[in-house]
Motif scaffolding. Sequence first.
Motif, mmCIF file in Angstrom:
data_model
loop_
_atom_site.group_PDB
_atom_site.id
_atom_site.type_symbol
_atom_site.label_atom_id
_atom_site.label_comp_id
_atom_site.label_asym_id
_atom_site.label_seq_id
_atom_site.Cartn_x
_atom_site.Cartn_y
_atom_site.Cartn_z
ATOM 1 N N LEU A 1 0.824 -1.224 0.000
ATOM 2 C CA LEU A 1 0.000 0.000 0.000
ATOM 3 C C LEU A 1 0.850 1.264 0.000
ATOM 4 N N ASN A 2 2.170 1.079 -0.017
ATOM 5 C CA ASN A 2 3.128 2.180 0.089
ATOM 6 C C ASN A 2 2.947 3.003 1.374
ATOM 7 N N LEU A 3 2.508 2.320 2.403
ATOM 8 C CA LEU A 3 2.423 2.947 3.720
ATOM 9 C C LEU A 3 3.804 2.896 4.383
ATOM 10 N N ALA A 4 4.585 1.863 4.004
ATOM 11 C CA ALA A 4 5.913 1.668 4.594
ATOM 12 C C ALA A 4 6.827 0.952 3.609
ATOM 13 N N ASP A 5 8.138 0.985 3.911
ATOM 14 C CA ASP A 5 9.118 0.285 3.055
ATOM 15 C C ASP A 5 9.432 -1.096 3.610
ATOM 16 N N ALA A 6 9.161 -1.263 4.921
ATOM 17 C CA ALA A 6 9.428 -2.548 5.578
ATOM 18 C C ALA A 6 8.400 -2.707 6.693
ATOM 19 N N ILE A 7 8.361 -3.898 7.287
ATOM 20 C CA ILE A 7 7.431 -4.135 8.396
ATOM 21 C C ILE A 7 8.179 -4.766 9.567
ATOM 22 N N CYS A 8 7.575 -4.675 10.739
ATOM 23 C CA CYS A 8 8.085 -5.382 11.909
ATOM 24 C C CYS A 8 6.881 -6.107 12.489
ATOM 25 N N ASP A 9 6.893 -7.447 12.417
ATOM 26 C CA ASP A 9 5.707 -8.200 12.823
ATOM 27 C C ASP A 9 6.093 -9.592 13.335
ATOM 28 N N ILE A 10 5.103 -10.274 13.846
ATOM 29 C CA ILE A 10 5.285 -11.644 14.353
ATOM 30 C C ILE A 10 5.268 -12.638 13.192
ATOM 31 N N VAL A 11 6.192 -13.579 13.263
ATOM 32 C CA VAL A 11 6.257 -14.658 12.267
ATOM 33 C C VAL A 11 6.273 -15.982 13.001
ATOM 34 N N GLN A 12 5.516 -16.928 12.477
ATOM 35 C CA GLN A 12 5.617 -18.270 13.051
ATOM 36 C C GLN A 12 6.110 -19.231 11.980
ATOM 37 N N THR A 13 5.261 -19.583 11.036
ATOM 38 C CA THR A 13 5.697 -20.514 9.980
ATOM 39 C C THR A 13 6.398 -19.781 8.832
ATOM 40 N N GLY A 14 6.111 -18.494 8.653
ATOM 41 C CA GLY A 14 6.662 -17.731 7.532
ATOM 42 C C GLY A 14 5.725 -17.707 6.325
ATOM 43 N N THR A 15 4.598 -18.404 6.429
ATOM 44 C CA THR A 15 3.653 -18.475 5.304
ATOM 45 C C THR A 15 3.106 -17.090 4.928
ATOM 46 N N THR A 16 2.795 -16.284 5.928
ATOM 47 C CA THR A 16 2.221 -14.957 5.652
ATOM 48 C C THR A 16 3.247 -14.057 4.966
ATOM 49 N N LEU A 17 4.495 -14.086 5.460
ATOM 50 C CA LEU A 17 5.545 -13.272 4.817
ATOM 51 C C LEU A 17 5.667 -13.668 3.344
ATOM 52 N N LYS A 18 5.691 -14.975 3.116
ATOM 53 C CA LYS A 18 5.846 -15.489 1.749
ATOM 54 C C LYS A 18 4.692 -15.007 0.865
ATOM 55 N N ALA A 19 3.485 -15.054 1.410
ATOM 56 C CA ALA A 19 2.291 -14.659 0.644
ATOM 57 C C ALA A 19 2.379 -13.200 0.188
ATOM 58 N N TYR A 20 3.085 -12.372 0.962
ATOM 59 C CA TYR A 20 3.233 -10.952 0.612
ATOM 60 C C TYR A 20 4.612 -10.654 0.015
ATOM 61 N N ASP A 21 5.350 -11.703 -0.345
ATOM 62 C CA ASP A 21 6.671 -11.542 -0.964
ATOM 63 C C ASP A 21 7.638 -10.765 -0.085
ATOM 64 N N LEU A 22 7.573 -11.039 1.215
ATOM 65 C CA LEU A 22 8.449 -10.335 2.161
ATOM 66 C C LEU A 22 9.554 -11.275 2.652
ATOM 67 N N VAL A 23 10.731 -10.691 2.888
ATOM 68 C CA VAL A 23 11.886 -11.482 3.324
ATOM 69 C C VAL A 23 12.395 -10.917 4.655
#
Length: 205
Positions: free
Chosen positions: A150-172
Motif C-alpha cells: 500500500l506504500n504505507l511503509a518500506d518494511a514491516i516489523c511483525d510476528i512470524v511463526q511458519t513464515g507463510t504470511t511473509l511469503k504470501a506478501y513476498d516479504l523477506v
Amino acid sequence: MNNKLKIAIQKSGRLNPASIDFLESLGLTFVPNGSPLTRECTNFELSILLVRDDDIPEFVSRGVADFGIVGKNVLKEGEVDVENVLPLSFGLCRLVIAAPKSSSIKRLEDLEGERIATTYPRLLKQFLKANGINAAIIPITGSAEIAPELNLADAICDIVQTGTTLKAYDLVTIATILESQAIFVASPFEKENKKEFLKLIKNKI
Ligand code: PRT
Ligand code: ZN
C-alpha cells in the motif's frame, strides 16, 4: 471472590487453548460454563479472567490479576512491572523486520531513512536505537504485512511463526528482534495463597 486468586489468560485466540491445557495439566479443574469473562476453578481458590492478550501485562502489574499467561512479545512491548515465573514452551514465534523481496533493503543498515510499519513500536524503537539506525516508525494496529504493498511503509516489523504470511506478501526477513513464547507471569504484590499456587507449578515442572 475477593480472596480468590485470579489468573488472566487470553479470552480467545492463539494462546487460549494452550493456556487452559497448561492450567489443567497442573491438576486444576474448571466449571465448564461460567460468565463470558470468568471461569471458576473447582479444586483451588482460583478464577480465570478471560481478556484480550494486550491487557494482560497491565492487569497483572496492577494486581487486578495475580497471575497471567501472555506472549513475551506483548509483555516486552508493554514494559510493565511483573515477575517472569516460567516460560511455557507454547505460542512460539519471532518478532522480525521484513522487507519486500524486490526492494533494495537487504540488510539492517539498508533500513536507514526508511519507513517501518508495526504494531510493536516500542520494541522496534529500542532495536533501531541499539543498532544506530534512524528509520520512521509507522504505528498500526494490525495487518502490517500489507503496508509495503500500500506504500504505507518500506518494511514491516511483525510476528512470524511458519513464515507463510511473509511469503504470501513476498516479504523477506532482514532481522530478528525477539524470540517469543508464552510466559507465566506474577504480579509484584504479596498475597497469602500466591505462594501455594506457585508451589503447585514448581512441583509439576
Ligand atoms: O484478541 P486478542 O488481542 O487477545 O488476540 P490477538 O489477535 O492480538 O493475538 P493472537 O491470538 O493472534 O496471538 C496471541 C499471541 O500468540 C501473540 O501475541 C504471540 O505471542 C503468539 N503467536 C504465535 C502469534 C503467532 N504465533 C502468529 N503467527 N501471534 C500472531 N501471529 C500472526 C502474525 O501477526 C502474522 O499475521 O500470524 C501471522 C504470521 O503467521 P505465519 O505462521 O504465517 O508466519
Ligand atoms: Zn491482542
